[in-house]
Design a protein around this motif. Structure first.
Motif, PDB file in Angstrom:
ATOM      1  N   UNK A 167       3.781  -2.653  -1.371  1.00  0.00           N
ATOM      2  CA  UNK A 167       3.540  -2.972  -2.776  1.00  0.00           C
ATOM      3  C   UNK A 167       2.065  -3.053  -3.119  1.00  0.00           C
ATOM      4  N   UNK A 168       1.189  -3.192  -2.115  1.00  0.00           N
ATOM      5  CA  UNK A 168      -0.245  -3.177  -2.376  1.00  0.00           C
ATOM      6  C   UNK A 168      -0.808  -1.766  -2.420  1.00  0.00           C
ATOM      7  N   UNK A 169       0.024  -0.781  -2.087  1.00  0.00           N
ATOM      8  CA  UNK A 169      -0.430   0.612  -1.993  1.00  0.00           C
ATOM      9  C   UNK A 169       0.138   1.471  -3.121  1.00  0.00           C
ATOM     10  N   UNK A 170       1.381   1.237  -3.495  1.00  0.00           N
ATOM     11  CA  UNK A 170       2.063   2.128  -4.433  1.00  0.00           C
ATOM     12  C   UNK A 170       3.015   1.324  -5.293  1.00  0.00           C
ATOM     13  N   UNK A 171       3.735   2.020  -6.186  1.00  0.00           N
ATOM     14  CA  UNK A 171       4.762   1.377  -6.992  1.00  0.00           C
ATOM     15  C   UNK A 171       4.328   0.993  -8.385  1.00  0.00           C
ATOM     16  N   UNK A 172       3.030   0.990  -8.657  1.00  0.00           N
ATOM     17  CA  UNK A 172       2.516   0.704  -9.994  1.00  0.00           C
ATOM     18  C   UNK A 172       1.199   1.464 -10.162  1.00  0.00           C
ATOM     19  N   UNK A 173       0.777   1.589 -11.412  1.00  0.00           N
ATOM     20  CA  UNK A 173      -0.469   2.322 -11.707  1.00  0.00           C
ATOM     21  C   UNK A 173      -1.553   1.291 -11.958  1.00  0.00           C
ATOM     22  N   UNK A 174      -2.320   1.001 -10.913  1.00  0.00           N
ATOM     23  CA  UNK A 174      -3.380   0.009 -10.977  1.00  0.00           C
ATOM     24  C   UNK A 174      -4.570   0.497 -10.164  1.00  0.00           C
ATOM     25  N   UNK A 175      -5.791   0.189 -10.583  1.00  0.00           N
ATOM     26  CA  UNK A 175      -6.972   0.637  -9.844  1.00  0.00           C
ATOM     27  C   UNK A 175      -6.906   0.234  -8.375  1.00  0.00           C
ATOM     28  N   UNK A 176      -7.229   1.189  -7.523  1.00  0.00           N
ATOM     29  CA  UNK A 176      -7.232   0.970  -6.091  1.00  0.00           C
ATOM     30  C   UNK A 176      -5.972   1.407  -5.399  1.00  0.00           C
ATOM     31  N   UNK A 177      -4.874   1.545  -6.141  1.00  0.00           N
ATOM     32  CA  UNK A 177      -3.633   1.981  -5.520  1.00  0.00           C
ATOM     33  C   UNK A 177      -3.606   3.506  -5.380  1.00  0.00           C
ATOM     34  N   UNK A 178      -2.693   3.975  -4.530  1.00  0.00           N
ATOM     35  CA  UNK A 178      -2.534   5.408  -4.338  1.00  0.00           C
ATOM     36  C   UNK A 178      -2.179   6.086  -5.653  1.00  0.00           C
ATOM     37  N   UNK A 179      -2.755   7.258  -5.857  1.00  0.00           N
ATOM     38  CA  UNK A 179      -2.497   8.016  -7.075  1.00  0.00           C
ATOM     39  C   UNK A 179      -1.224   8.832  -6.895  1.00  0.00           C
ATOM     40  N   UNK A 180      -0.092   8.127  -6.905  1.00  0.00           N
ATOM     41  CA  UNK A 180       1.238   8.741  -6.884  1.00  0.00           C
ATOM     42  C   UNK A 180       1.786   8.612  -8.299  1.00  0.00           C
ATOM     43  N   UNK A 181       1.954   9.742  -8.981  1.00  0.00           N
ATOM     44  CA  UNK A 181       2.264   9.716 -10.404  1.00  0.00           C
ATOM     45  C   UNK A 181       3.375  10.698 -10.740  1.00  0.00           C
ATOM     46  N   UNK A 182       4.198  10.303 -11.692  1.00  0.00           N
ATOM     47  CA  UNK A 182       5.205  11.175 -12.286  1.00  0.00           C
ATOM     48  C   UNK A 182       4.829  11.353 -13.750  1.00  0.00           C
ATOM     49  N   UNK A 183       4.507  12.570 -14.136  1.00  0.00           N
ATOM     50  CA  UNK A 183       4.069  12.874 -15.497  1.00  0.00           C
ATOM     51  C   UNK A 183       5.225  13.537 -16.237  1.00  0.00           C
TER      52      UNK A 183
END
Length: 457
Positions: A410-426
């Motif tokens: 949860x500190x790496x992914x799962x939300x769009x927040x600075x510092x987290x992995x850029x895993x995105x669904x557009x």
């Protein structure tokens, strides 16, 4: 000091659903070095646009955290697609289904994995859990679930060929079949899974099958089936008591070995025993193990309380109740529906809730899963279990932030927040701007994994 170095990618001019702790909305997101660099208004993100930045105008579209299908059989899906088990069962009246040709070689399995990789990338899925691969299925009829698949995943990950982060659970019994405490203990002692590949593949724990499923009268239940039976555990033993003791011993052994445990349990007696056994194991050492119940078709209120108070998750599929509720009622009676697939009750009780597809049982299209969770409406138009509906934001969290918790990331992914992995669904539209039943019509425009575009429509 403000960060003024240029971003690699900027998505701007739409609705960014951060799925952070406050479900904040933004207009734009900037990505640099595979991480989220900034989230905010278009003006706040604009200073990160440089000569080499790719700028994607959203034109009213939206951005979500990368979707995490936390229970999906990737090898099996690649072998079966586009044939789905639930579709075949419905077409055949609930009887036979078409089995894929056996995957005989590593190359067969890898083709299936890569086929799934392309399919999931086109759906905006950036993480998934492969729930059960291991020596218990090395002689299995499909070739989809043996220990060789773990090595295939590890090698493809090392080659950079996966298009999602994959978490796997080991399997020391048969898929949907018998298992023994002795086999699990031997597996824990003798089987060495392949080393993980950071950010792409890891073996997190163990999958255990407690029982079958209610429509087949193979789930272990407190209430009797219409034929007077109660089902039974799949674990070997000469009586219910011996089988329960063996199941508890298996959970204890896997926990004590440091593994996360996912237990397939569907009947109300099976889910109760599994919840109690996991709670007892957690109580011995207080480890934050992230154990979870898989499917959980029948969950009594007292069982939900045990799950919530011990932070034991529930990983379930919203599409199954809307398709199979009549079959459950036929097997157990209408009264059983009170405790059937209680998503709303689980969430209200504080149970960590993940929604998933179990594909190829159901479609891997998470938009269909969200529609089922929000509407509880089947393809026939009937609404089943309306009191258990989720809000759209809750369903989205169950496909993003909570599966990240299940993965311990949860500190790496799962939300769009600075510092987290850029895993995105557009998306080419906004899920929150359409009728819930129309969610599957909102197109996936782009999928980003670690800042890299792995799919673009």
């Amino acid at each position: 000091m403000p960060d003024v170095s240029a971003a690699d990618l900027v998505l701007t001019g739409g609705r960014v659903h951060t799925v952070d702790a406050r479900d904040r909305l933004a207009e734009a997101v900037a990505v640099r070095g595979g991480r989220i660099a900034r989230v905010g208004t278009a003006d706040e993100v604009a200073p990160l646009i440089g000569p080499g930045t790719r700028v994607v105008p959203l034109d009213g579209g939206s951005v979500l955290p990368g979707i995490n299908d936390s229970h999906l059989h990737g090898v099996w899906l690649g072998a079966m697609w586009p044939n789905l088990l639930m579709d075949q069962l419905a077409a055949s009246g609930g009887h036979a289904h078409e089995a894929p040709a056996r995957l005989e070689t590593a190359e067969d399995r890898r083709r299936a994995i890569l086929r799934t990789a392309d399919l999931l990338a086109s759906l905006g899925i950036t993480s998934y859990t492969e729930p059960g691969l291991g020596p218990g299925e090395d002689g299995g009829p499909s070739g989809c679930f043996g220990s060789g698949a773990l090595r295939d995943y590890a090698e493809l990950a090392a080659q950079g060929r996966l298009k999602a982060r994959v978490t796997a659970l080991m399997l020391f019994g048969e898929l949907d079949g018998r298992s023994t405490a002795a086999d699990l203990l031997a597996g824990l002692r003798d089987f060495t899974p392949p080393a993980g590949v950071p950010g792409r593949f890891r073996v997190a724990g163990v999958k255990i099958f407690a029982d079958g499923i209610p429509p087949m009268r193979s789930a272990w239940t407190d209430r009797p089936y219409t034929d007077g039976s109660h089902g039974a555990l799949l674990v070997d033993g000469g009586s219910d008591g011996e089988r329960e003791a063996a199941l508890r011993a298996m959970i204890d052994a896997a926990h004590d070995a440091g593994h996360q445990i996912g237990v397939h349990a569907t009947g109300d007696r099976a889910t109760r025993v599994v919840a109690d056994a996991c709670a007892a194991a957690l109580g011995r050492d207080g480890r934050d193990a992230r154990h979870y119940v898989i499917h959980g078709d029948l969950l009594a209120p007292a069982t939900l309380t045990v799950l919530a108070s011990n932070r034991i998750g529930l990983n379930t599929q919203a599409g199954i109740p809307v398709a199979t509720e009549p079959m459950l009622a036929a097997a157990l009676g209408e009264d059983a529906l009170r405790d059937a697939w209680p998503l709303r009750d689980a969430l209200d009780a504080g149970v960590p809730l993940c929604l998933s597809s179990d594909s190829p049982v159901l479609t891997p299209d998470w938009r269909a899963g969200m529609a089922a969770a929000v509407t509880r409406r089947g393809l026939d138009g009937a609404v089943r279990g309306a009191a258990q509906r989720l809000a759209l934001a809750e369903a989205l969290r169950a496909y993003t932030a909570v599966p990240a918790w299940q993965d311990g990331e949860e500190d790496v992914k799962g939300s769009i927040e600075p510092g987290k992995a850029a895993d995105l669904c557009v998306l080419g539209g906004d899920l929150f701007a359409v009728e819930p039943q129309a969610l599957p019509s909102v197109p996936v425009a782009m999928t980003v994994l670690d800042g890299e575009v792995v799919y673009e429509a």
